[in-house]
Scaffold this motif. Structure first.
Motif, PDB file in Angstrom:
ATOM      1  N   GLU A  34       0.802  -1.220   0.000  1.00 19.96           N
ATOM      2  CA  GLU A  34       0.000   0.000   0.000  1.00 19.96           C
ATOM      3  C   GLU A  34       0.836   1.272   0.000  1.00 19.96           C
ATOM      4  N   ARG A  35       2.154   1.115  -0.004  1.00 23.21           N
ATOM      5  CA  ARG A  35       3.089   2.255   0.002  1.00 23.21           C
ATOM      6  C   ARG A  35       2.764   3.240   1.129  1.00 23.21           C
ATOM      7  N   ILE A  36       2.653   2.691   2.325  1.00 24.11           N
ATOM      8  CA  ILE A  36       2.365   3.489   3.512  1.00 24.11           C
ATOM      9  C   ILE A  36       3.302   3.067   4.636  1.00 24.11           C
ATOM     10  N   VAL A  37       3.314   3.861   5.697  1.00 28.64           N
ATOM     11  CA  VAL A  37       3.984   3.452   6.930  1.00 28.64           C
ATOM     12  C   VAL A  37       2.856   3.144   7.904  1.00 28.64           C
ATOM     13  N   VAL A  38       2.814   1.904   8.388  1.00 27.96           N
ATOM     14  CA  VAL A  38       1.695   1.504   9.237  1.00 27.96           C
ATOM     15  C   VAL A  38       1.778   2.174  10.612  1.00 27.96           C
ATOM     16  N   ASP A  39       0.610   2.519  11.146  1.00 29.05           N
ATOM     17  CA  ASP A  39       0.526   3.065  12.493  1.00 29.05           C
ATOM     18  C   ASP A  39       0.072   1.944  13.427  1.00 29.05           C
ATOM     19  N   ASP A  40      -0.102   2.272  14.695  1.00 28.09           N
ATOM     20  CA  ASP A  40      -0.475   1.248  15.680  1.00 28.09           C
ATOM     21  C   ASP A  40      -1.807   0.585  15.356  1.00 28.09           C
ATOM     22  N   VAL A  41      -2.760   1.360  14.830  1.00 23.48           N
ATOM     23  CA  VAL A  41      -4.077   0.802  14.506  1.00 23.48           C
ATOM     24  C   VAL A  41      -3.944  -0.268  13.413  1.00 23.48           C
ATOM     25  N   ALA A  42      -3.130   0.026  12.395  1.00 22.53           N
ATOM     26  CA  ALA A  42      -2.926  -0.942  11.311  1.00 22.53           C
ATOM     27  C   ALA A  42      -2.192  -2.178  11.820  1.00 22.53           C
ATOM     28  N   VAL A  43      -1.234  -2.000  12.731  1.00 21.64           N
ATOM     29  CA  VAL A  43      -0.501  -3.134  13.295  1.00 21.64           C
ATOM     30  C   VAL A  43      -1.465  -4.027  14.069  1.00 21.64           C
ATOM     31  N   VAL A  44      -2.355  -3.429  14.847  1.00 22.68           N
ATOM     32  CA  VAL A  44      -3.340  -4.206  15.610  1.00 22.68           C
ATOM     33  C   VAL A  44      -4.242  -4.992  14.652  1.00 22.68           C
ATOM     34  N   ALA A  45      -4.622  -4.371  13.535  1.00 24.48           N
ATOM     35  CA  ALA A  45      -5.455  -5.061  12.549  1.00 24.48           C
ATOM     36  C   ALA A  45      -4.713  -6.260  11.956  1.00 24.48           C
ATOM     37  N   ILE A  46      -3.420  -6.093  11.692  1.00 24.15           N
ATOM     38  CA  ILE A  46      -2.606  -7.188  11.152  1.00 24.15           C
ATOM     39  C   ILE A  46      -2.503  -8.317  12.185  1.00 24.15           C
ATOM     40  N   VAL A  47      -2.250  -7.953  13.442  1.00 23.04           N
ATOM     41  CA  VAL A  47      -2.150  -8.958  14.503  1.00 23.04           C
ATOM     42  C   VAL A  47      -3.478  -9.704  14.638  1.00 23.04           C
ATOM     43  N   ASP A  48      -4.586  -8.955  14.585  1.00 23.00           N
ATOM     44  CA  ASP A  48      -5.914  -9.574  14.653  1.00 23.00           C
ATOM     45  C   ASP A  48      -6.098 -10.610  13.545  1.00 23.00           C
ATOM     46  N   LYS A  49      -5.705 -10.225  12.340  1.00 21.39           N
ATOM     47  CA  LYS A  49      -5.836 -11.118  11.178  1.00 21.39           C
ATOM     48  C   LYS A  49      -4.995 -12.377  11.369  1.00 21.39           C
ATOM     49  N   LEU A  50      -3.766 -12.218  11.846  1.00 25.03           N
ATOM     50  CA  LEU A  50      -2.890 -13.374  12.057  1.00 25.03           C
ATOM     51  C   LEU A  50      -3.437 -14.295  13.148  1.00 25.03           C
ATOM     52  N   ILE A  51      -4.020 -13.710  14.198  1.00 30.67           N
ATOM     53  CA  ILE A  51      -4.603 -14.526  15.271  1.00 30.67           C
ATOM     54  C   ILE A  51      -5.799 -15.314  14.747  1.00 30.67           C
ATOM     55  N   LYS A  52      -6.615 -14.662  13.918  1.00 34.54           N
ATOM     56  CA  LYS A  52      -7.766 -15.357  13.335  1.00 34.54           C
ATOM     57  C   LYS A  52      -7.286 -16.528  12.477  1.00 34.54           C
ATOM     58  N   GLN A  53      -6.210 -16.312  11.714  1.00 35.02           N
ATOM     59  CA  GLN A  53      -5.647 -17.401  10.907  1.00 35.02           C
ATOM     60  C   GLN A  53      -5.189 -18.555  11.804  1.00 35.02           C
ATOM     61  N   ARG A  54      -4.577 -18.217  12.935  1.00 36.15           N
ATOM     62  CA  ARG A  54      -4.104 -19.251  13.864  1.00 36.15           C
ATOM     63  C   ARG A  54      -5.288 -20.046  14.408  1.00 36.15           C
ATOM     64  N   LYS A  55      -6.375 -19.343  14.783  1.00 32.58           N
ATOM     65  CA  LYS A  55      -7.555 -20.038  15.314  1.00 32.58           C
ATOM     66  C   LYS A  55      -8.113 -21.014  14.287  1.00 32.58           C
ATOM     67  N   ASP A  56      -8.209 -20.557  13.030  1.00 31.87           N
ATOM     68  CA  ASP A  56      -8.721 -21.423  11.966  1.00 31.87           C
ATOM     69  C   ASP A  56      -7.808 -22.632  11.763  1.00 31.87           C
ATOM     70  N   SER A  57      -6.500 -22.394  11.799  1.00 31.86           N
ATOM     71  CA  SER A  57      -5.530 -23.479  11.615  1.00 31.86           C
ATOM     72  C   SER A  57      -5.619 -24.489  12.755  1.00 31.86           C
ATOM     73  N   ILE A  58      -5.765 -23.988  13.977  1.00 32.03           N
ATOM     74  CA  ILE A  58      -5.862 -24.879  15.140  1.00 32.03           C
ATOM     75  C   ILE A  58      -7.066 -25.801  14.984  1.00 32.03           C
ATOM     76  N   GLU A  59      -8.211 -25.226  14.576  1.00 30.06           N
ATOM     77  CA  GLU A  59      -9.417 -26.034  14.366  1.00 30.06           C
ATOM     78  C   GLU A  59      -9.166 -27.124  13.315  1.00 30.06           C
ATOM     79  N   ALA A  60      -8.556 -26.722  12.197  1.00 29.13           N
ATOM     80  CA  ALA A  60      -8.303 -27.675  11.112  1.00 29.13           C
ATOM     81  C   ALA A  60      -7.350 -28.779  11.564  1.00 29.13           C
TER      82      ALA A  60
END
Length: 148
Positions: free
Chosen positions: A40-66
């Motif tokens: 996106e040619r941006i410098v991420v702020d804390d809000v964007a970092v939290v969104a990325i962490v949220d996404k990665l955690i959701k991926q982990r939850k889905d993987s754990i279930e599988a």
């Protein structure tokens, strides 16, 4: 110190401590942050970092279930360990009661009357609660508030 700087410092600490599991997870997170910045040619702020962490955690939850369905406990445990490391970078989550109170206030603010207004309410809710609450829980609270 920004959240991104904190993550970088934690990576250095994990390197010094030779904590390979934690180091791998932090590197994965930094790679995801870097990917977003490059895409996106941006410098991420804390809000964007939290969104990325949220996404990665959701991926982990889905993987754990599988992995649990496939009876691969070793892989499920690895994903759970990564999830714990990632969880440390999220701000404190709101309780179910706090989420419901916030949703009711937003429903009153927007003047929503029924399930047809779900999109309008979710837009306002996402703006206010992003990173502070689990969006699955928020969505359920919005549905309950609009149904009643």
């Amino acid at each position: 110190m920004s959240l991104k700087d904190q993550i970088t410092e934690d990576m250095k600490t994990a390197m010094r401590a030779k904590d390979s599991e934690r180091l791998g997870t932090i590197r994965l997170l930094l790679a995801a942050i870097k990917q977003k910045e490059v895409d996106e040619r941006i410098v991420v702020d804390d809000v964007a970092v939290v969104a990325i962490v949220d996404k990665l955690i959701k991926q982990r939850k889905d993987s754990i279930e599988a992995f649990q369905k496939a009876e691969r406990k070793d892989l499920a445990d690895k994903e759970a360990a990564e999830q714990v490391v990632l969880q440390a970078y999220l701000p404190a989550r709101m309780s179910a009661d706090e989420v419901m109170a916030a949703v009711k206030a937003i429903v009153a603010e927007t003047g929503a009357t029924g399930p047809g207004d779900m999109g309008k309410v979710m837009g306002a809710v996402k703006a206010q609660l992003a990173g502070k609450a689990d969006m699955g829980q928020v969505s359920a609270a919005v549905k309950a508030a609009l149904a009643g």
